[in-house]
Write an enzyme that holds these catalytic residues in place. Structure first.
Site, PDB file in Angstrom:
ATOM      1  N   HIS A 181     -17.133  10.054  55.916  1.00  0.00           N
ATOM      2  CA  HIS A 181     -15.699  10.203  55.742  1.00  0.00           C
ATOM      3  C   HIS A 181     -15.227  11.387  56.582  1.00  0.00           C
ATOM      4  O   HIS A 181     -15.975  12.344  56.799  1.00  0.00           O
ATOM      5  CB  HIS A 181     -15.403  10.451  54.258  1.00  0.00           C
ATOM      6  CG  HIS A 181     -13.967  10.376  53.861  1.00  0.00           C
ATOM      7  ND1 HIS A 181     -13.095  11.412  54.079  1.00  0.00           N
ATOM      8  CD2 HIS A 181     -13.256   9.394  53.240  1.00  0.00           C
ATOM      9  CE1 HIS A 181     -11.907  11.084  53.596  1.00  0.00           C
ATOM     10  NE2 HIS A 181     -11.970   9.852  53.097  1.00  0.00           N
ATOM     11  N   ASP A 202     -21.907  14.038  49.518  1.00  0.00           N
ATOM     12  CA  ASP A 202     -20.607  13.459  49.201  1.00  0.00           C
ATOM     13  C   ASP A 202     -20.849  12.311  48.231  1.00  0.00           C
ATOM     14  O   ASP A 202     -21.326  11.240  48.619  1.00  0.00           O
ATOM     15  CB  ASP A 202     -19.930  12.967  50.489  1.00  0.00           C
ATOM     16  CG  ASP A 202     -18.621  12.234  50.233  1.00  0.00           C
ATOM     17  OD1 ASP A 202     -18.238  12.063  49.057  1.00  0.00           O
ATOM     18  OD2 ASP A 202     -17.979  11.814  51.217  1.00  0.00           O
ATOM     19  N   GLN A 258     -18.269   8.077  46.168  1.00  0.00           N
ATOM     20  CA  GLN A 258     -18.433   6.644  45.927  1.00  0.00           C
ATOM     21  C   GLN A 258     -19.651   6.337  45.063  1.00  0.00           C
ATOM     22  O   GLN A 258     -19.949   5.162  44.836  1.00  0.00           O
ATOM     23  CB  GLN A 258     -18.534   5.900  47.266  1.00  0.00           C
ATOM     24  CG  GLN A 258     -17.326   6.029  48.159  1.00  0.00           C
ATOM     25  CD  GLN A 258     -16.087   5.352  47.596  1.00  0.00           C
ATOM     26  OE1 GLN A 258     -16.174   4.484  46.740  1.00  0.00           O
ATOM     27  NE2 GLN A 258     -14.921   5.749  48.081  1.00  0.00           N
ATOM     28  N   LYS A 281     -11.112   8.764  41.791  1.00  0.00           N
ATOM     29  CA  LYS A 281     -11.975   7.607  42.030  1.00  0.00           C
ATOM     30  C   LYS A 281     -12.819   7.247  40.808  1.00  0.00           C
ATOM     31  O   LYS A 281     -13.507   6.235  40.811  1.00  0.00           O
ATOM     32  CB  LYS A 281     -12.883   7.868  43.234  1.00  0.00           C
ATOM     33  CG  LYS A 281     -12.164   7.824  44.577  1.00  0.00           C
ATOM     34  CD  LYS A 281     -13.124   8.017  45.726  1.00  0.00           C
ATOM     35  CE  LYS A 281     -12.486   7.682  47.060  1.00  0.00           C
ATOM     36  NZ  LYS A 281     -11.372   8.555  47.432  1.00  0.00           N
ATOM     37  N   CYS A 340     -10.634   6.286  56.798  1.00  0.00           N
ATOM     38  CA  CYS A 340     -11.036   7.676  57.085  1.00  0.00           C
ATOM     39  C   CYS A 340     -12.444   7.726  57.669  1.00  0.00           C
ATOM     40  O   CYS A 340     -13.218   8.646  57.367  1.00  0.00           O
ATOM     41  CB  CYS A 340     -10.942   8.549  55.838  1.00  0.00           C
ATOM     42  SG  CYS A 340      -9.262   8.721  55.193  1.00  0.00           S
TER      43      CYS A 340
END
Length: 477
Positions: free
Chosen positions: A186, A263, A266, A289, A432
């Site tokens: 991202h 990260d 997700q 999210k 992104c």
């Protein structure tokens, strides 16, 4: 090498009146249905753990008694019509919807105990402070952090990455040091490190994809050296749906003395994430999210690392003492939370964690894997569709999303038609992830992404709508 290619061309159509020209005018199958089964309301417990408890569903996971059918009644936004059509929301990788428990937690804060935290001695302030710090403990428990002070509240995951970049990065990196990441990241995991590299003289290196369109962890392992000081990687790709073996990757990085930032935007909303087992140095997540409010995210950092980092922002709350010629700073987490924080949003995140924990993250993951495989199978059967990322198999696990393109139809045209003619919400654009799109030879893609409140019916409606969309655009050829 990152491939640069000619951008995909396509017209972005505004379609206010397409129902009058569409060849398929039968919309009876898209009206609201009255389901023959009943929903069971989930009762949220503040003491719920992140582990799965007794199964909520019996029988086939994707059938009428599925997790999606059971939970969707808790999400008021899902029960509406868009352009006269029942909403099918498949843009969960961009943001998730909020259960009633989260909405009520926010409302209760503003109606019952709205006040600033850590400053007042009156009841409202004490209550707000208790709930805010309780939310921090919930985040820590959810990702299995050793203690609550390892959790820093930020505006979002992007700010959390920037906090590490400006506080740890500028203080520890020097000319010739290497930061390794992948071309599938991202932008928020690329741009801050470009800035830090420019300021410090560090070198930013990128790992490419395998033939299966997964970040090449073998190339990554071979790239690690004593010059590697930081590894920045996603756990789950927001475009490729690939799931990386972060436990192995982190171990390799630590073997050469490098720190690791994961990260997890997700992954945390969709699976069990245990920072102690991963042994990661930093991990970032985003509330919106994971069924929580917008405007708040978090950084996890090992306490010994956070204690050695200078402040990111200066002001109130992050100080110990202020003099005219200097200041001393609070210990983490306060050191990194200057000013009035997003109090209500953090409390809402705590309520979201209670909700997810009541269901059980393993159960959410198992259901989403089955539903995601169903989405992949149905979408791959549509003519002229190209899905990006690895194909699912017994050994390859995909996240419950599919980025795709349809031959000779721009993804924004697809998303616009799906929305205006079918009430189906998907994402179009570069997500992104422009370097990744360039590497794949495209400048945009469409993306359908699922969460546990989605159902097999949602996938079927999406596929039917997509076929109608393709038929519409190809009719002009």
């Amino acid at each position: 090498m990152i491939t640069t290619t000619t951008p995909m061309e396509g017209a972005i159509l505004k379609l206010p009146c397409l129902r009058s020209v569409s060849r398929n005018t039968n919309f009876t199958n898209r009206s609201s249905n009255s389901f023959p089964w009943s929903y069971r309301r989930l009762h949220i417990s503040a003491s719920a753990s992140a582990s799965a408890s007794a199964p909520l569903v019996e029988g086939p996971k994707l059938g009428p008694g599925s997790l999606g059918h059971i939970t969707r009644s808790d999400f008021p936004i899902l029960h509406q019509e868009i352009n006269g059509l029942k909403l099918v929301y498949l843009d969960n990788a961009a943001t998730s919807q909020k259960p009633r428990a989260v909405i009520e937690a926010l409302q209760n804060y503003y109606e019952a105990y709205n006040s600033n935290v850590h400053r007042g001695i009156h009841y409202l302030s004490a209550k707000a402070t208790d709930e805010y710090e309780s939310a921090r403990q919930k985040v820590a428990n959810f990702i299995q952090a050793a203690e609550a002070r390892e959790i820093i509240f930020t505006r979002n995951a992007t700010e959390a990455i920037n906090l590490v970049a400006y506080s740890w990065g500028l203080s520890n990196l020097k000319p010739g040091d290497e930061i390794i990441t992948t071309i599938a990241e991202h932008h928020s995991a690329i741009v801050p490190w470009q800035i830090v590299a420019q300021k410090t003289g560090a070198v930013l290196r990128f790992v490419n994809l395998t033939e299966d369109e997964v970040p090449d962890v073998g190339q990554l392992r071979d790239s690690l050296s004593s010059s590697t000081k930081l590894l920045v990687m996603h756990h789950v790709s927001n475009m490729l749906a690939s799931v990386l073996p972060m436990d192995e990757v982190i171990s390799w990085a630590h073997d050469v003395g490098a720190k690791v930032l994961v990260d997890a935007c997700q992954s945390v909303p969709h699976m069990v994430v245990d920072v102690k087992n991963l042994d990661t140095d930093f991990l970032v997540g985003s509330s919106h999210k994971m069924c929580g409010p917008t405007g708040v995210g978090f950084l996890y950092g090992k306490s010994e690392i956070l204690s050695g980092m200078p402040p990111f922002l200066g002001g109130g709350e992050m100080i110990a003492d202020v003099y005219l010629d200097h200041s001393t700073y609070a210990e983490p987490p306060s050191r990194f939370e200057a000013g009035t924080p997003a109090i209500g949003e953090a409390i809402g995140l705590g309520a979201a964690i209670d909700y997810l924990s009541e269901i059980g993250m393993q159960q959410i993951h198992d259901y989403e894997m089955e539903l995601g495989n169903y989405l992949y199978d149905r979408l791959s059967s549509v003519s002229d569709v190209r899905i990006y990322g690895p194909a699912p198999s017994r050994t390859v696990k995909r996240a419950a999303l599919c980025s795709f393109n349809v031959k000779d139809i721009h993804p924004t045209d697809i998303a616009t038609f799906l929305d205006q003619q079918h009430g189906v919400a998907i994402r179009s654009g570069h997500h992104c992830a422009q370097p990744l799109h360039r590497h794949l030879g495209i400048n945009a893609s469409a993306r359908a992404s699922l969460h546990f409140y989605n159902t097999k019916d949602d996938v079927d409606k999406f596929i039917d709508a997509l076929k109608d969309t393709i038929n519409f655009f190809t009719s002009f050829k």
